[in-house]
Design an enzyme around this catalytic site. Structure first.
Site, short mmCIF file in Angstrom:
data_model
loop_
_atom_site.label_atom_id
_atom_site.label_comp_id
_atom_site.label_asym_id
_atom_site.label_seq_id
_atom_site.Cartn_x
_atom_site.Cartn_y
_atom_site.Cartn_z
N ASP A 166 0.88 -1.17 0.00
CA ASP A 166 0.00 0.00 0.00
C ASP A 166 0.91 1.21 0.00
O ASP A 166 2.14 1.09 0.10
CB ASP A 166 -0.94 0.01 1.21
CG ASP A 166 -2.27 0.69 0.90
OD1 ASP A 166 -2.24 1.84 0.45
OD2 ASP A 166 -3.33 0.06 1.08
N HIS A 222 -3.66 2.59 -4.82
CA HIS A 222 -2.95 2.38 -3.55
C HIS A 222 -1.51 1.99 -3.85
O HIS A 222 -0.93 1.15 -3.15
CB HIS A 222 -3.63 1.31 -2.70
CG HIS A 222 -4.92 1.76 -2.09
ND1 HIS A 222 -4.97 2.54 -0.95
CD2 HIS A 222 -6.20 1.55 -2.45
CE1 HIS A 222 -6.22 2.79 -0.64
NE2 HIS A 222 -7.00 2.20 -1.55
N GLU A 246 -10.81 1.59 -4.82
CA GLU A 246 -10.61 3.02 -4.59
C GLU A 246 -9.63 3.68 -5.57
O GLU A 246 -8.84 4.54 -5.19
CB GLU A 246 -10.15 3.28 -3.16
CG GLU A 246 -11.14 2.82 -2.12
CD GLU A 246 -10.69 3.10 -0.70
OE1 GLU A 246 -11.54 3.45 0.13
OE2 GLU A 246 -9.49 2.95 -0.40
#
Length: 693
Positions: A197, A274, A330
């Site tokens: 991440d 990410h 996301e």
């Protein structure tokens, strides 16, 4: 004889167990362990092993035999001796006909405890192991003795998981081994490691050394410090560098350690977003080629797919898991809109928009994994654009994505944030260490049924249940354990035990004992016995003067958090410690204006108070209002200001609640309530009720 069959006689079971509730000392009965077995009976009396007890394991190879013996030796506190004369105090037997009454699962088993010893039978080694786990837990609860009787058991769900985020805060392998031990006690069988991440890349990839020379190290000990310092990475040798990574050898050893406990480790490599740590190390993989500020891979660049495939090759060499997690969540996709390579890719592949471009990347990676004999697992965003039948969806943005995927015939692991995200508060926020927000008490976690409301044809596709511990606000190992336990007990029982096992009071009794036992063995756990509970205001309906009154919304509520719709602000229901309870309504508005509503009391009334509560949780950008204006009058078009309240919004991370109200004397039918956001903080306003007295 007492017999409990959870699959069919749950009321009788609840009544029988209720008689034991409140006892501080447990017995070695199956009714005292977590997760509760599917069916068991007790016949009176108990069996107590002692040093010199013997063990016979039949029908399995040496590896499985050693794993089962190790589990029993650990539970007993001494080493069992091998049986030599055909008889044994503990007999473990595996064969195609064993455990036939428990169902087809390889994890099913049956067990008989008599005064002279124990027999565990199963059709596969995993079932024998779980039988050994049950026996060990009975002995621990019974202070070394197990109640005589029988157990017939199998898991409700095939996948029972725990996710650990080791990117935001790196954990050493000793910590992970410790949690694997706890997972074995709880009959959890999948450990999902969130290895990459923005906050740090944690797995050695030999072909791309910058990932561990640079992207694994950052400026800031904690995620918050790193975030406040501009999200910068440092060279491994920099004296200020903080972080770390796992070598491939360390991860292979973890895989073996988990396998000895019948636990599979699933690696997660985030894509397409990410991925700031990757694009900082290899800027050519982003659309802009800038080192910082680029969360997304460039799907128009063929080098992106070369990188992903090379990384996955090394990851698959480490992890034998059939499922490989690719993230998929996301993605902002902003740079894709102006990228010439992305435009060329879209034209060549006849892709209409950037959402289709993400689908192209996901599908291409899925095909690559399939070509290597692996299946793709991802967060529910991977559904956009369609999926191949062998892809598995992890539903986190609520339950709807999982329900839709199941209806379409895809395997689903349910992990909705409201019930399964363990990074939120588990008790009154002021009494707890800092968390990201949220409020997930043990009772809520236990109350979640992953198949509730699904049509019968979709239920078989609910493959599993998982608890997730993201770690932005969890810097230490002890804090992580505190957030995991006892809430992971609830997830473990809901994943293993039959759907009919729902008695929270009995579960809490068993959870209290297990937490104390784990603390005695070096774990940090939340003290469920001294739980404060939900926000007091949420305990009962409030039938104030505006109860049930219609509300006119001059500014619409935010559709993402509508709560109870247009009746929310006068339904008499106050919210709890977090907006995820569905009782707080959100306002995002325009400019600084957020909330502007008019309440119609139906007739003129004498009023002495008008007010509303707001919450502040900085992590998810929820802030107090900077200004509140309350007006009232006898006609809709002739309202007089009762009060104007200016508020300084403090940018701290403490979860807080504040009432903004007026006290006095007035006569009114209509009441207008306005709230503006701070011009700097902005964000979302949440309120639960406009109270009029």
């Amino acid at each position: 004889m007492k017999k409990y069959t959870h699959l069919a006689i749950a009321p009788a079971l609840a009544a029988a167990i209720a008689s034991c509730t409140g006892s501080s000392a447990l017995t070695g009965s199956p009714e005292n362990i977590i997760p509760l077995p599917a069916e068991y009976s007790t016949t009176g009396g108990s069996w107590t092993p002692a040093p010199g007890a013997t063990l016979a394991v039949e029908g399995v190879g040496s590896t499985d035999s050693a794993r089962i013996a190790a589990r029993l030796n650990e539970a007993l506190g001494f080493a069992l001796l091998p049986a030599r004369d055909g008889s044994a105090d503990i007999k473990i037997e595996c064969g195609p006909d064993d455990g036939k009454d428990t169902g087809a699962s390889d994890e099913a088993y049956s067990m008989t405890v008599g005064k002279d010893g124990v027999t565990v039978s199963a059709a596969a080694p995993a079932g024998l192991f779980y039988g050994a786990v049950t026996l060990g837990e009975m002995l621990k609860a019974g202070d070394g003795s197990a109640a005589c009787g029988t157990v017939t058991d199998l898991p409700r769900l095939a996948y029972r998981g725990l996710m650990l985020d080791v990117s935001r805060h790196f954990r050493d392998t000793a910590f992970i081994r410790k949690q694997i031990d706890a997972m074995a006690r709880l009959k959890l069988n999948n450990l999902h490691l969130h290895l990459t991440d923005a906050a740090g890349w944690r797995v050695e990839i030999k072909r791309y050394p910058r990932l561990t020379e640079f992207a694994a190290w950052r400026d800031g000990e904690t995620w918050k410090e790193w975030n406040s310092r501009g999200n910068r990475y440092l060279e491994a040798g920099d004296p200020d560098a903080r972080g770390g990574y796992y070598t491939q050898q360390e991860l292979k050893e973890l895989v073996d350690y988990a396998a000895d406990r019948y636990i599979n480790i699933i690696p997660e490599i985030e894509m397409p977003s990410h991925s700031e740590e990757v694009t900082a190390s290899y800027p050519e993989l982003s659309c802009t080629h800038e080192q910082y500020g680029q969360p997304d891979f460039c799907p128009g660049n063929e080098a992106t797919f070369e990188f992903i495939e090379n990384v996955l090759d090394e990851v698959m060499e480490i992890f034998p898991s059939k499922l490989i997690h690719i993230g998929g969540d996301e993605a902002p996709k902003q740079a894709w809109k102006s990228c010439s390579l992305c435009a060329a890719r879209m034209k060549k592949e006849n892709i209409a928009d950037v959402d289709g471009l993400q689908s192209y990347l996901i599908h291409r990676v899925e095909r690559y994994l399939n070509s290597k004999g692996r299946d793709m697992l991802g967060w529910d965003e991977i559904m956009e654009g369609g999926l191949a039948p062998n892809a598995t969806v992890m539903s986190w943005r609520g339950t709807e994505g999982g329900e839709r995927a199941a209806a379409d015939g895809h395997r689903v692991i349910m992990t909705p944030g409201r019930y399964c995200y363990l990074d939120g508060y588990q008790d009154a926020p002021a009494s707890q260490p800092e968390a990201i927000g949220g409020y997930l008490p043990l009772a809520t976690a236990y109350g979640y049924n992953p198949t509730d409301g699904l049509p019968e044809q979709a239920k078989p596709y609910i493959f599993g249940l998982q608890g997730n511990l993201f770690a932005e606000y969890i810097p230490t190992a002890s804090h992580a354990e505190y957030m995991l336990y006892p809430r992971m007990y609830a997830i473990a029982e809901r994943a293993w035990s039959p759907e009919s096992v729902t008695d929270y009071d009995d579960f809490k009794r068993r959870a209290s004992w297990l937490a104390a036992d784990m603390r005695a063995n070096g774990y940090t756990t939340f003290d469920i016995d001294n739980e404060i509970g939900n926000r007091p205001e949420a305990a009962a309906d409030d039938h104030h003067l505006a109860y049930g009154a219609p509300v006119e919304y001059n500014l619409k509520a935010w559709r993402n958090y509508p709560a109870n719709g247009d009746s929310t602000l006068t339904d008499g229901r106050h919210g709890g410690w977090n907006y995820n309870d569905g009782l707080w309504q959100a306002f995002i508005g325009r400019g600084t204006e957020r909330m502007d509503v008019v309440v119609d009391l139906g007739e003129e009334k004498e009023i002495t108070y008008v007010g509303a509560d707001f919450m502040q949780i900085c992590g998810p950008d929820v802030w107090m209002p900077a200004k509140v204006v309350i007006s009232a009058g006898t006609t809709r078009d002739n309202l007089s200001e009762l009060i104007s309240i200016d508020n300084k919004v403090e940018r701290d991370s403490v979860v807080s609640f504040k009432n903004f109200g007026w006290n006095g004397n007035a006569r009114a039918r209509y009441i207008r309530y306005e709230a503006d956001a701070d011009s700097v903080a902005g964000g979302v306003l949440f309120t639960d009720e406009i109270v009029v007295r």
